[in-house]
Design a protein around this motif. Structure first.
Motif, PDB file in Angstrom:
ATOM      1  N   GLN A 318      26.778  69.815  52.049  1.00 29.98           N
ATOM      2  CA  GLN A 318      27.121  70.703  50.946  1.00 29.98           C
ATOM      3  C   GLN A 318      25.902  71.032  50.093  1.00 29.98           C
ATOM      4  O   GLN A 318      25.768  72.155  49.585  1.00 29.98           O
ATOM      5  CB  GLN A 318      28.207  70.075  50.078  1.00 29.98           C
ATOM      6  N   ALA A 319      24.996  70.065  49.930  1.00 30.05           N
ATOM      7  CA  ALA A 319      23.760  70.333  49.203  1.00 30.05           C
ATOM      8  C   ALA A 319      22.922  71.365  49.958  1.00 30.05           C
ATOM      9  O   ALA A 319      22.277  72.228  49.347  1.00 30.05           O
ATOM     10  CB  ALA A 319      22.968  69.043  49.016  1.00 30.05           C
ATOM     11  N   LYS A 320      22.929  71.294  51.280  1.00 28.71           N
ATOM     12  CA  LYS A 320      22.238  72.289  52.099  1.00 28.71           C
ATOM     13  C   LYS A 320      22.887  73.663  51.935  1.00 28.71           C
ATOM     14  O   LYS A 320      22.201  74.690  51.865  1.00 28.71           O
ATOM     15  CB  LYS A 320      22.263  71.879  53.568  1.00 28.71           C
ATOM     16  N   LEU A 321      24.218  73.688  51.888  1.00 30.48           N
ATOM     17  CA  LEU A 321      24.942  74.939  51.714  1.00 30.48           C
ATOM     18  C   LEU A 321      24.584  75.589  50.376  1.00 30.48           C
ATOM     19  O   LEU A 321      24.370  76.803  50.303  1.00 30.48           O
ATOM     20  CB  LEU A 321      26.444  74.688  51.793  1.00 30.48           C
ATOM     21  N   ALA A 322      24.511  74.791  49.326  1.00 35.55           N
ATOM     22  CA  ALA A 322      24.195  75.326  48.002  1.00 35.55           C
ATOM     23  C   ALA A 322      22.831  75.995  47.971  1.00 35.55           C
ATOM     24  O   ALA A 322      22.612  76.986  47.248  1.00 35.55           O
ATOM     25  CB  ALA A 322      24.258  74.212  46.966  1.00 35.55           C
ATOM     26  N   LYS A 323      21.900  75.485  48.766  1.00 30.76           N
ATOM     27  CA  LYS A 323      20.549  76.038  48.793  1.00 30.76           C
ATOM     28  C   LYS A 323      20.399  77.216  49.761  1.00 30.76           C
ATOM     29  O   LYS A 323      19.383  77.906  49.746  1.00 30.76           O
ATOM     30  CB  LYS A 323      19.545  74.950  49.191  1.00 30.76           C
ATOM     31  N   SER A 324      21.414  77.433  50.600  1.00 27.24           N
ATOM     32  CA  SER A 324      21.287  78.418  51.670  1.00 27.24           C
ATOM     33  C   SER A 324      21.583  79.846  51.218  1.00 27.24           C
ATOM     34  O   SER A 324      21.249  80.796  51.905  1.00 27.24           O
ATOM     35  CB  SER A 324      22.221  78.062  52.821  1.00 27.24           C
ATOM     36  N   GLY A 325      22.267  80.003  50.087  1.00 27.97           N
ATOM     37  CA  GLY A 325      22.670  81.333  49.648  1.00 27.97           C
ATOM     38  C   GLY A 325      24.033  81.736  50.182  1.00 27.97           C
ATOM     39  O   GLY A 325      24.552  82.808  49.845  1.00 27.97           O
ATOM     40  N   ASP A 326      24.647  80.902  51.019  1.00 28.23           N
ATOM     41  CA  ASP A 326      25.958  81.194  51.603  1.00 28.23           C
ATOM     42  C   ASP A 326      27.115  80.631  50.791  1.00 28.23           C
ATOM     43  O   ASP A 326      28.274  80.896  51.103  1.00 28.23           O
ATOM     44  CB  ASP A 326      26.048  80.582  53.018  1.00 28.23           C
ATOM     45  N   ALA A 327      26.820  79.852  49.778  1.00 27.65           N
ATOM     46  CA  ALA A 327      27.874  79.074  49.112  1.00 27.65           C
ATOM     47  C   ALA A 327      28.989  79.944  48.554  1.00 27.65           C
ATOM     48  O   ALA A 327      30.176  79.657  48.751  1.00 27.65           O
ATOM     49  CB  ALA A 327      27.262  78.211  48.012  1.00 27.65           C
TER      50      ALA A 327
END
Length: 374
Positions: A318-327
């Motif tokens: 989820q931390a990766k998702l938050a940084k991906s721009g897809d959240a």
């Protein structure tokens, strides 16, 4: 350990498979020690996790056994040296160089009939001769059951937690007040031994109740033994190891699936992970791969198969998702999917017509409270 040792002596080629931190290396080393007498001390541990170049696999095995092999083409010399000796090769962390390790293990198994191979990996090698031993998490107490210390200690995850806390606090004994909190910690860490050990190691600094509060995304606070392999010193390092080995497509789909708090169906995965940039076939293929790599769990014995991320994996991704721009996009897809699902089921409830859709009903029954409030 006894089961794997017996299986290994009978079949010669066993792979210990499971997610990061489950105890594969520890178990393999224990099996190797148990078999040293039977194999006349011819047990060799080869750490493939330190390799980044697959061409070095054969030479690394040869060096560990003390063989002189041709650096340019080490496989023929390695096979010649192994062909007439009885030895156990413990190939640890094969996932790092999975293609080369798998091909070589199969070749050794077929051409060196006295060699036994014990591999550890986060995914199966998928080659001839391989017998797979999946490692399950430790058992932990069910959610919503208040239990005494004695009842909690009947579960192996709580036993490990209490044992590790006692190692740093000599007078520690799990009591009835702290038992539900210890049970929650073990449950939220999915019974993964490494995660439980790391959390227990912080009880002396924070206390059991604060450790429970720090579980969300505070992985770097938990440091293990100084002598542990780098990938086992923090939970983040263990998860980094698995995540970095994924393809870009698998990383993208895993990030998107982290929006699910609990179980989800393949239909739900399509709604959240597929779209303009990815199609359903890519999602299906990636989910199968993520299950094989121990990053998703799948219950395919149900009429409608359900999948889920371990809570530790989910928090990390989820931390990766938050940084991906897809959240934001993923959160919207998640909400739209569940709104449509509830409307579909609501239309069939009393006052309309009772739902006869097994997929919808099974999913609703399996949802956690967090998802059901979307």
């Amino acid at each position: 350990m006894r089961a794997i040792s017996s299986h290994l002596m009978a079949e010669r080629f066993v792979s210990i498979v499971g997610p990061g931190g489950i105890g594969k290396t520890t178990l393999a080393i224990s099996v190797g020690h148990q078999l040293t007498t039977e194999l006349a001390d011819q047990v060799h541990f080869i750490d493939l996790g330190s390799l980044s170049d697959p061409h070095l696999v054969a030479g690394t095995i040869g060096s560990a056994l003390g063989f002189v092999v041709d650096d340019r083409d080490p496989i023929p010399g390695l096979l010649a040296a192994l062909r007439d000796i009885r030895v156990l090769l413990v190939l640890d962390s094969c996932e790092r160089v999975i293609e080369a390790a798998s091909a070589l293990a199969e070749t050794i198994f077929e051409e060196a009939p006295q060699v036994c191979i014990l591999a550890t990996s986060r995914e199966t090698l998928r080659v001839r001769g391989e017998h797979i031993h999946w490692i399950a998490p430790l058992e932990f107490p069910p959610e919503g059951v208040h239990m005494s210390a004695r009842e909690a200690l009947a579960y192996t995850a709580v036993q490990l937690f209490a044992e590790r806390v006692a190692a740093s606090q000599l007078r520690f004994m799990l009591n009835d007040v702290d038992a539900p909190v210890a049970a929650e910690i073990c449950r939220r860490l999915d019974g993964i031994p490494l995660a439980i050990e790391l959390a227990a190691g912080r009880v002396d600094a924070y206390g059991i109740h604060d450790v429970a509060r720090l579980l969300d995304h505070k992985f770097e606070l938990w440091r293990g033994r100084r002598t542990a392999l780098p990938r086992h010193q923090t939970l983040t390092a263990t998860l980094d190891w698995s995540y970095d080995l994924l393809s870009e497509l698998e990383q993208t789909i895993l990030r998107r699936l982290s929006v699910f708090v609990g179980p989800f169906t393949i239909e739900a995965a399509f709604a959240i992970a597929a779209g303009d940039d990815l199609d359903d076939s890519q999602v299906v293929e990636s989910i199968a791969s993520l299950v094989a790599k121990s990053l998703l769990t799948g219950n395919t014995r149900l009429a409608i198969p359900l999948y889920r991320l371990l809570d530790t994996t989910r928090g990390y991704v989820q931390a990766k998702l938050a940084k991906s721009g897809d959240a934001s996009l993923v959160a919207r897809r998640h909400a739209v999917y569940h709104l449509a699902l509830f409307e579909r089921i609501g239309a069939k409830l009393p006052g309309s017509r009772k739902s006869d859709n097994a997929s919808d009903s099974n999913l609703i029954r399996s949802m956690t409270g967090a998802e059901a409030t979307i």
